[in-house]
Design an enzyme around this catalytic site. Structure first.
Site, PDB file in Angstrom:
ATOM      1  N   LYS A   1      -8.896  -6.127  11.576  1.00  0.00           N
ATOM      2  CA  LYS A   1     -10.144  -5.882  10.822  1.00  0.00           C
ATOM      3  C   LYS A   1     -11.282  -5.935  11.522  1.00  0.00           C
ATOM      4  O   LYS A   1     -12.126  -5.458  11.053  1.00  0.00           O
ATOM      5  CB  LYS A   1     -10.088  -6.784   9.546  1.00  0.00           C
ATOM      6  CG  LYS A   1      -8.784  -6.294   8.510  1.00  0.00           C
ATOM      7  CD  LYS A   1      -8.821  -7.468   7.230  1.00  0.00           C
ATOM      8  CE  LYS A   1      -7.753  -6.914   6.433  1.00  0.00           C
ATOM      9  NZ  LYS A   1      -7.525  -7.768   5.376  1.00  0.00           N
TER      10      LYS A   1
ATOM     11  N   GLY B   1      -2.111 -12.827  -4.084  1.00  0.00           N
ATOM     12  CA  GLY B   1      -3.180 -11.689  -3.799  1.00  0.00           C
ATOM     13  C   GLY B   1      -2.897 -10.403  -4.230  1.00  0.00           C
ATOM     14  O   GLY B   1      -3.315  -9.111  -3.967  1.00  0.00           O
TER      15      GLY B   1
ATOM     16  N   ASN C   1     -10.435 -24.065   9.478  1.00  0.00           N
ATOM     17  CA  ASN C   1      -9.628 -23.196  10.135  1.00  0.00           C
ATOM     18  C   ASN C   1      -8.937 -24.006  11.467  1.00  0.00           C
ATOM     19  O   ASN C   1      -9.354 -25.048  11.767  1.00  0.00           O
ATOM     20  CB  ASN C   1     -10.525 -22.314  10.802  1.00  0.00           C
ATOM     21  CG  ASN C   1      -9.611 -20.885  11.342  1.00  0.00           C
ATOM     22  OD1 ASN C   1      -8.787 -20.554  10.398  1.00  0.00           O
ATOM     23  ND2 ASN C   1      -9.923 -20.354  12.430  1.00  0.00           N
TER      24      ASN C   1
ATOM     25  N   SER D   1       0.805  -1.297  -0.023  1.00  0.00           N
ATOM     26  CA  SER D   1       0.027  -0.002   0.131  1.00  0.00           C
ATOM     27  C   SER D   1       0.755   1.273   0.003  1.00  0.00           C
ATOM     28  O   SER D   1       0.681   2.321  -0.912  1.00  0.00           O
ATOM     29  CB  SER D   1      -0.977   0.244   1.132  1.00  0.00           C
ATOM     30  OG  SER D   1      -1.854  -1.107   1.197  1.00  0.00           O
TER      31      SER D   1
ATOM     32  N   GLY E   1      -8.778 -20.719   6.739  1.00  0.00           N
ATOM     33  CA  GLY E   1      -8.828 -19.421   7.584  1.00  0.00           C
ATOM     34  C   GLY E   1     -10.023 -18.927   7.848  1.00  0.00           C
ATOM     35  O   GLY E   1     -11.089 -19.070   6.926  1.00  0.00           O
TER      36      GLY E   1
ATOM     37  N   LYS F   1     -14.188 -21.039  15.215  1.00  0.00           N
ATOM     38  CA  LYS F   1     -14.082 -19.995  14.328  1.00  0.00           C
ATOM     39  C   LYS F   1     -14.628 -20.129  12.880  1.00  0.00           C
ATOM     40  O   LYS F   1     -15.227 -19.390  12.307  1.00  0.00           O
ATOM     41  CB  LYS F   1     -12.663 -19.064  14.264  1.00  0.00           C
ATOM     42  CG  LYS F   1     -12.379 -18.277  15.436  1.00  0.00           C
ATOM     43  CD  LYS F   1     -10.881 -17.752  15.730  1.00  0.00           C
ATOM     44  CE  LYS F   1     -10.727 -16.640  14.672  1.00  0.00           C
ATOM     45  NZ  LYS F   1      -9.350 -16.323  14.961  1.00  0.00           N
TER      46      LYS F   1
ATOM     47  N   LEU G   1      -4.331 -15.090  -0.877  1.00  0.00           N
ATOM     48  CA  LEU G   1      -4.570 -13.862  -0.592  1.00  0.00           C
ATOM     49  C   LEU G   1      -3.018 -13.241  -0.224  1.00  0.00           C
ATOM     50  O   LEU G   1      -3.175 -12.104  -0.388  1.00  0.00           O
ATOM     51  CB  LEU G   1      -5.511 -13.633   0.462  1.00  0.00           C
ATOM     52  CG  LEU G   1      -6.982 -13.424   0.053  1.00  0.00           C
ATOM     53  CD1 LEU G   1      -7.456 -14.231  -1.113  1.00  0.00           C
ATOM     54  CD2 LEU G   1      -8.000 -13.302   1.055  1.00  0.00           C
TER      55      LEU G   1
ATOM     56  N   GLY H   1     -10.310 -15.627   9.852  1.00  0.00           N
ATOM     57  CA  GLY H   1     -10.097 -14.519  10.223  1.00  0.00           C
ATOM     58  C   GLY H   1     -10.875 -13.202   9.497  1.00  0.00           C
ATOM     59  O   GLY H   1     -12.036 -13.559   8.742  1.00  0.00           O
TER      60      GLY H   1
ATOM     61  N   TYR I   1       0.481 -11.565  -0.692  1.00  0.00           N
ATOM     62  CA  TYR I   1       1.248 -11.433  -2.072  1.00  0.00           C
ATOM     63  C   TYR I   1       2.659 -11.088  -1.370  1.00  0.00           C
ATOM     64  O   TYR I   1       3.661 -10.818  -2.248  1.00  0.00           O
ATOM     65  CB  TYR I   1       0.620 -10.206  -2.708  1.00  0.00           C
ATOM     66  CG  TYR I   1       0.527  -8.887  -1.837  1.00  0.00           C
ATOM     67  CD1 TYR I   1      -0.713  -8.874  -1.003  1.00  0.00           C
ATOM     68  CD2 TYR I   1       1.605  -7.973  -1.610  1.00  0.00           C
ATOM     69  CE1 TYR I   1      -1.021  -7.824  -0.081  1.00  0.00           C
ATOM     70  CE2 TYR I   1       1.219  -6.895  -0.538  1.00  0.00           C
ATOM     71  CZ  TYR I   1      -0.037  -6.939   0.017  1.00  0.00           C
ATOM     72  OH  TYR I   1      -0.095  -5.698   0.653  1.00  0.00           O
TER      73      TYR I   1
HETATM   74  P1  ATR Z   1      -7.039 -11.341   8.812  1.00  0.00           P
HETATM   75  O1  ATR Z   1      -7.771 -10.324   9.566  1.00  0.00           O
HETATM   76  O2  ATR Z   1      -6.116 -11.128   7.880  1.00  0.00           O
HETATM   77  O3  ATR Z   1      -7.864 -12.481   8.215  1.00  0.00           O
HETATM   78  P2  ATR Z   1      -6.966 -12.731  11.445  1.00  0.00           P
HETATM   79  O4  ATR Z   1      -8.100 -12.043  11.878  1.00  0.00           O
HETATM   80  O5  ATR Z   1      -5.999 -12.251  12.585  1.00  0.00           O
HETATM   81  O6  ATR Z   1      -6.182 -12.041   9.982  1.00  0.00           O
HETATM   82  O7  ATR Z   1      -6.872 -14.079  11.074  1.00  0.00           O
HETATM   83  C1  ATR Z   1      -5.696 -14.839  10.871  1.00  0.00           C
HETATM   84  C2  ATR Z   1      -6.234 -16.255  10.159  1.00  0.00           C
HETATM   85  O8  ATR Z   1      -5.017 -16.801   9.799  1.00  0.00           O
HETATM   86  C3  ATR Z   1      -6.941 -17.056  11.242  1.00  0.00           C
HETATM   87  O9  ATR Z   1      -7.913 -17.774  10.398  1.00  0.00           O
HETATM   88  C4  ATR Z   1      -5.966 -18.127  11.836  1.00  0.00           C
HETATM   89  O10 ATR Z   1      -6.211 -19.098  12.345  1.00  0.00           O
HETATM   90  P3  ATR Z   1      -6.635 -19.099  14.051  1.00  0.00           P
HETATM   91  O11 ATR Z   1      -8.199 -18.881  13.905  1.00  0.00           O
HETATM   92  O12 ATR Z   1      -6.596 -20.785  14.376  1.00  0.00           O
HETATM   93  O13 ATR Z   1      -5.886 -18.334  14.744  1.00  0.00           O
HETATM   94  C5  ATR Z   1      -5.032 -18.401  10.585  1.00  0.00           C
HETATM   95  N1  ATR Z   1      -3.433 -18.585  10.904  1.00  0.00           N
HETATM   96  C6  ATR Z   1      -2.549 -17.789  11.503  1.00  0.00           C
HETATM   97  N2  ATR Z   1      -1.545 -18.591  11.432  1.00  0.00           N
HETATM   98  C7  ATR Z   1      -1.835 -19.671  11.155  1.00  0.00           C
HETATM   99  C8  ATR Z   1      -1.097 -20.986  10.994  1.00  0.00           C
HETATM  100  N3  ATR Z   1       0.283 -21.036  11.067  1.00  0.00           N
HETATM  101  N4  ATR Z   1      -1.607 -22.053  10.312  1.00  0.00           N
HETATM  102  C9  ATR Z   1      -2.923 -21.921  10.093  1.00  0.00           C
HETATM  103  N5  ATR Z   1      -3.720 -21.023  10.176  1.00  0.00           N
HETATM  104  C10 ATR Z   1      -3.279 -19.692  10.637  1.00  0.00           C
END
Ligand code: ATR
Length: 513
Positions: free
Chosen positions: A297, A471, A382, A250, A359, A387, A448, A361, A450
């Site tokens: 977010k 991404g 996930n 960005s 994921g 979640k 997603l 999040g 990049y």
């Molecule tokens: P964003 O807003 O970009 O989605 P976030 O809300 O912090 O960021 O979410 C990060 C996502 O990456 C979550 O789904 C997280 O899994 P958890 O809900 O179990 O925390 C996932 N994530 C992060 N590191 C991970 C890893 N090493 N393996 C698998 N999932 C991972």
């Protein structure tokens, strides 16, 4: 206006001069870091200002203050005196500034400096943090009217940065240099004019064997990308908030656009450890618009006075802009994502497509909502299953964990696989979140992320013969929509083509600490 000071930290005078020559057009003041010179080179410092041809700061930083000088104090004083000795009547041949620590007490040396117009920078270094009552410290440090006071502080949190900013505001009118060292202080180095700092220190980071301080920016990036010298009190501030925010496209995108259209605005990385603390920074700096990224977010919603229907329905926001009552939230990830995917597929919707989303999040919320809107059927997997269930149940989609069971269900949801987690992102970890799944090669795979352009997950998919996309295209599309929110106009297509032609790879070099 705040000045750009290039720190010269090479081992020889000759090499420092070479570096200065190369980056001269970006530099207002040079700092000769005598402590970085090899011992025999330190004998040659007296002629440096004449050879440099621009104002130079003489600095011999002690190791206790984060420098490299390890000798005794007597020898250091002698070295400093040798730099200031035989002062010329032509002040261009003398050091313009000398950096003298707050606890340094050699009146004769200071007297000699003053007599020949060398300005004293009275410096205080604290590698532990920001002291209590910093504004009182700034006031008490100044021993004479023509001195510049300098505080160089390790900031460990966003509220540390806020304290520095508030202390500076309390000392308006005083000539001072403020330095927030460390990752969370990076924006103070770009917004020196707004922080009330006389100058910013930077380095030639692309040169070899040149040690740069923590959080220091590259001189060329500061001058060309951030257009540091054009930042005035009136310049509008935009930026991106996240943590750790080690790499993001960005700042490159927005600053390139602002530069090409000559808009009086700057877009800054704001790594922050707390969204609440950052809202205060945003108020102090009168920030006009923000991109929000991992992991804020959802947290960011608490500070909004209003939000779009999309934000309300998915509960995640990646764009903030000002309305008279306060911050308004929008989500440009949704359209950015669907435009990018549909364009890649050459389709208008996702009817009859069975899709796995990795994921759950903030980013996943946007992706799932768009898949639902476009008629696709999805499975959400996930690491934390609850979640996945929460996101899936809104749309009556399937859900599971990133385990054997989840992978089994995937066999019915593998037309398209979309990776939305932060696994594999620069600054996080380089794991493959779907390592238990074997690609057949028929899946269409989107990640997603990049940075890096190819995650371990995307690499494995491509090696298996899948069509893959990262991404980058999505992030540019959503940034164009953010621009619309910030500036209330679209980026002209011609300008966008020029931005892309300045090098889509260039952004990957941008450091954010
Ligand atoms: P964003 O807003 O970009 O989605 P976030 O809300 O912090 O960021 O979410 C990060 C996502 O990456 C979550 O789904 C997280 O899994 P958890 O809900 O179990 O925390 C996932 N994530 C992060 N590191 C991970 C890893 N090493 N393996 C698998 N999932 C991972």
């Amino acid at each position: 206006m705040a000045k750009i000071c290039l720190c010269l930290t090479a081992k020889t005078v000759k090499r420092n001069l070479e570096i200065l020559d190369k980056y001269r057009k970006f530099t207002d003041i040079a700092e000769l870091r005598v402590d970085c010179l090899a011992p025999d080179e330190r004998l040659n410092i007296r002629r440096f200002p004449e050879l440099a041809g621009i104002p130079v700061i003489l600095t011999i930083r002690r190791d206790i203050d984060g420098g490299y000088y390890t000798g005794g104090e007597g020898a250091r004083v002698n070295l400093m005196a040798s730099g200031l000795a035989y002062a010329s009547a032509d002040s261009r041949f003398n050091f313009a500034y000398v950096d003298i620590e707050d606890d340094f007490d050699v009146p004769s040396l200071e007297e000699a400096a003053r007599t020949f117009g060398t300005r004293i920078i009275r410096s205080y270094h604290n590698l532990q943090g920001v002291p209590e009552n910093l504004s009182a410290k700034l006031k008490s440090m100044q021993r004479a009217r023509d001195e510049i006071v300098k505080v160089s502080l390790s900031v460990k949190t966003t509220s540390d940065v806020l304290r520095v900013l508030k202390a500076s505001r309390a000392r308006l009118g005083q000539d001072k240099i403020l330095l927030c060292m460390g990752h969370y202080g990076i924006y103070s180095r770009i917004l020196s004019e707004k922080f009330g700092s006389f100058l910013t220190y930077c380095s030639a980071l692309s040169e070899s064997e040149v040690p740069g301080a923590s959080g220091q920016l590259d001189v060329q990036e500061l001058a060309e990308l951030y257009r540091f010298r054009k930042i005035t009190k009136k310049t509008k501030i935009y930026g991106v908030v996240g943590n750790p925010l080690t790499s993001t496209v960005s700042p490159w995108f927005f600053n390139t656009v602002f530069g090409l259209e000559n808009t009086d605005a700057v877009y800054v990385p704001f790594p922050s450890d707390s969204i609440k603390g950052f809202y205060e920074i945003a108020k102090e700096l009168d920030i006009q618009g923000l991109s929000i990224t991992v992991p804020y977010k959802e947290d960011v919603l608490s500070g909004l006075v209003g939000s779009s229907p999309v934000v309300q329905s998915i509960g995640a926001c990646n764009t903030l802009y000002r309305i008279p009552e306060g911050w308004y939230g929008e989500n440009t990830d949704c359209t950015g994502f669907s435009d990018s995917l549909l364009n890649f597929l050459g389709k208008k919707n996702l009817k009859n497509k069975k899709i796995t989303i990795v994921g759950a999040g903030g980013a996943a919320h946007a992706v799932v909502a768009e898949i639902f809107r476009l008629g696709g059927k999805a499975l959400i997997l996930n690491r934390t299953q609850i979640k996945a269930r929460n996101v899936a149940s809104r749309y009556k989609f399937k859900w599971g964990g990133l385990d054997g069971q989840g992978i089994e269900i995937m066999s019915k949801y593998n037309d398209i696989i979309i990776q939305t987690s932060s696994a594999g992102m620069e600054g996080y970890d380089d794991t493959d979140p779907l390592e238990l799944y074997s690609f057949s090669g028929d899946e269409i795979v989107m990640d997603l992320i990049y940075t890096p352009p190819v995650t371990p997950f995307l690499k494995r998919a491509a090696e298996a013969g899948c069509l893959t996309i990262n991404g980058y295209d999505m992030v540019i599309r959503q940034a164009c929509l953010q621009y619309l929110c910030f500036m209330e106009k679209e980026i002209p297509q011609q300008l966008l083509s020029r931005v892309n032609s300045t090098g889509a790879n260039k952004w990957s070099r941008i450091r954010t600490g």
